[in-house]
Design a protein around this motif. Sequence first.
Motif, mmCIF file in Angstrom:
data_model
loop_
_atom_site.group_PDB
_atom_site.id
_atom_site.type_symbol
_atom_site.label_atom_id
_atom_site.label_comp_id
_atom_site.label_asym_id
_atom_site.label_seq_id
_atom_site.Cartn_x
_atom_site.Cartn_y
_atom_site.Cartn_z
ATOM 1 N N GLY A 60 0.818 -1.209 0.000
ATOM 2 C CA GLY A 60 0.000 0.000 0.000
ATOM 3 C C GLY A 60 0.850 1.257 0.000
ATOM 4 N N LYS A 62 0.320 5.167 0.808
ATOM 5 C CA LYS A 62 -0.644 6.091 1.381
ATOM 6 C C LYS A 62 0.046 7.375 1.821
ATOM 7 C CE LYS A 62 -3.444 2.147 2.961
ATOM 8 N NZ LYS A 62 -4.154 1.507 4.101
ATOM 9 N N THR A 63 -0.690 8.217 2.521
ATOM 10 C CA THR A 63 -0.151 9.473 3.033
ATOM 11 C C THR A 63 -0.397 9.532 4.534
ATOM 12 O OG1 THR A 63 -2.185 10.764 2.829
ATOM 13 C CG2 THR A 63 -0.802 10.549 0.844
ATOM 14 N N ASP A 66 -3.839 9.346 5.963
ATOM 15 C CA ASP A 66 -4.552 8.070 5.990
ATOM 16 C C ASP A 66 -4.360 7.311 7.299
ATOM 17 O OD1 ASP A 66 -5.548 8.269 3.304
ATOM 18 O OD2 ASP A 66 -3.533 7.773 2.595
ATOM 19 N N SER A 204 2.108 -1.035 4.347
ATOM 20 C CA SER A 204 1.762 0.260 3.744
ATOM 21 C C SER A 204 2.785 1.312 4.131
ATOM 22 C CB SER A 204 0.365 0.705 4.188
ATOM 23 O OG SER A 204 -0.626 -0.117 3.616
ATOM 24 N N TYR A 206 3.437 5.312 4.498
ATOM 25 C CA TYR A 206 2.723 6.587 4.666
ATOM 26 C C TYR A 206 3.636 7.770 4.351
ATOM 27 C CZ TYR A 206 -0.772 3.654 6.879
ATOM 28 O OH TYR A 206 -1.716 2.683 7.117
#
Length: 658
Positions: A60, A62-63, A66, A204, A206
């Motif tokens: 993943g 994401k930022t 999130d 993920s 970020y």
Amino acid sequence: MKKTLSTLLLASLVLLLGGCGTSDSDGAADAAAEAAATATAAAVNAEVEAFYAANPDFFGFKTPADLPPDLAWTSNDHLAEIGSPEAKKGGTQYGALQDFPRTLRTVGPDSNGSFRPFLLDDVGMTLTHLHPETLELYPGLAESWAVDWDNQTVYAKLDPAATWSDGEPITADDYLFMFWFYRSPYIMAPWYNNFYSTTYTNISRYDDHTISITMAERKPDMDERGLLLRPIPRHFYSEMGDDFSERYQWAFEPTPGPYIVRDQDIRKGRSIALTRQENWWARDKKHWRYRFNPDRIQLGVIRDTPKMFEAFKRGDIDQFGLNLAEYWYEKLPDSDPDVQAGYIHKVTFYNQRPRPPFGLWINTAQPLLDNRDIRVGIAHATNWDLVIEKFFRGDNERLNTANDGFGEYSHPTLKAREFNIDRAQEYFARAGFSRRGADGILVNESGQKLSFTLSTGYETMRDVLTILRQEAAKAGLDLRLEILDGTVGWKKVQEKQHDISFTAFGRFLEEYPRFWEHYHSDNAWDRAFLDDGSVNPERQPKTQTNNLEAFALLEMDQLIERYRASTDRDEMIALSHQMIELHHEHASFVPGFYQGFFRLGKWRWVRYPEGFSYRHSDGPGELFVHWIDTAIKEETQAAQRSGKTFEPVIEVYDQWAE
């Protein structure tokens, strides 16, 4: 194996450059090599990115927006610091290896040798680490973390100061790459391939320093499964391919830990050394600042244990393990002049942790050993009580199963089969071996002897095998002893070439035992069973796995899969007991012994904290809390020359005795 994109690009580039004439052949060769490396790196990068793109549910991107807003971040600042403020940096620690490492890789063929702890196990760094006294997590590469039990996910904020030993920053990308690396067929490591493919469902990113990792099951130790992971330096493995094991055989992987191996310190077959990084990024961090104190660790190769002990007595080696009764009671007794003079200190430290399963690992893929009656007979023909009495002077205890020391997960009542000549002969007779030959060894109707090779890579345990052989002969069993050096012995069992191996696996600090790697048929045969559950008659042994017994039972496979999928502690305990019983019933492992302590001889200049070590420590060097006091070393050596003595030091630390 199918050629990779990187391999094809490299080959075409070399052909292209090879056709270009130049008057400066050396310069052209350098340019060609640089261009080839660049092309390979680009191809590997493309391969990795394509893998991410092909697995969007797992990888993943994401930022920070999130991130769940209600996460409870922690660093467990309340934990007592590891190590002693009195520790001094500097000096050289001298030690020895019984065989030279076959590789500097920590994964793949021949990587699990005696030098690996100096590369990874004892000196590496993960997101967090288990406190050796409380088993709570403390910061490693993560400065803080959070656990979402409901969603089976852990979150970690990497320490922005963390760098690899080559100066490159450690980022979230190294953790994403880790999952590609360990799932790659290039590394030729089936256990890693399976574990990293089945234990986790998502990682993920970020930002550069924030990641989350989601587990497949909500296990009791789910937080540890996610937070005890180490990164892999993506920039270092830019030339991954089919030749991984050869290409990286002697390449030192950049480390986040304190020690590096320099090319000039590798003297193949003779010695190897580690050097502490002067500007190590964690040198002032809590739990790390009072550890890893020697500037240099110099390890020579001394293949013979008595010669290694002689080197210790001369002061050429700083410490020597005295777990063997022969060395504790006879070769370095309390009355030894160097002990009485206070030059050498003797220490016993009692610990609590899962116990290594020392015993006989029977390869059931070998003729006759596929017969349970013979295996049960072998169990009754091996006199471990005599080994403990004579060889260990009664200090050790009998191991009952291969999974002792895991608290409630270990079986509460199951006992190892006792030495009993009559019972052994009864089971051998069931297998057709009922008549003694002229040498006293049992034979069957065709004249075949009941004889197997008993191998080990533990040269110091030679007398253990001698006792077992002599006692087994009383039951009509011939055990042909094969004493190998550690590396060769391990290679033999990994290639499944053994009959019976006397060995053990080290145990990690874990809440519950692992069963898949040792007892699942996936690690015994290429395809153990047909679709209808019957044995595949064309199956072939699978090498380079930890299933040393060729253990393959469909019932065990099903129990293991339930155990791995379970999130209920009580169910896992019940399943663990059931699998231990099934393993006992199969009789492919004969439990030997365990030691509830470790013992050490050390020169007085090797110093330890006030309590010496910690409740769950595996050995004196595991946590690197000791240090070399160079002033005391000079004082001691001067005292030896002048005849000055000190008070004897013979210490027993039993605060954690079971």
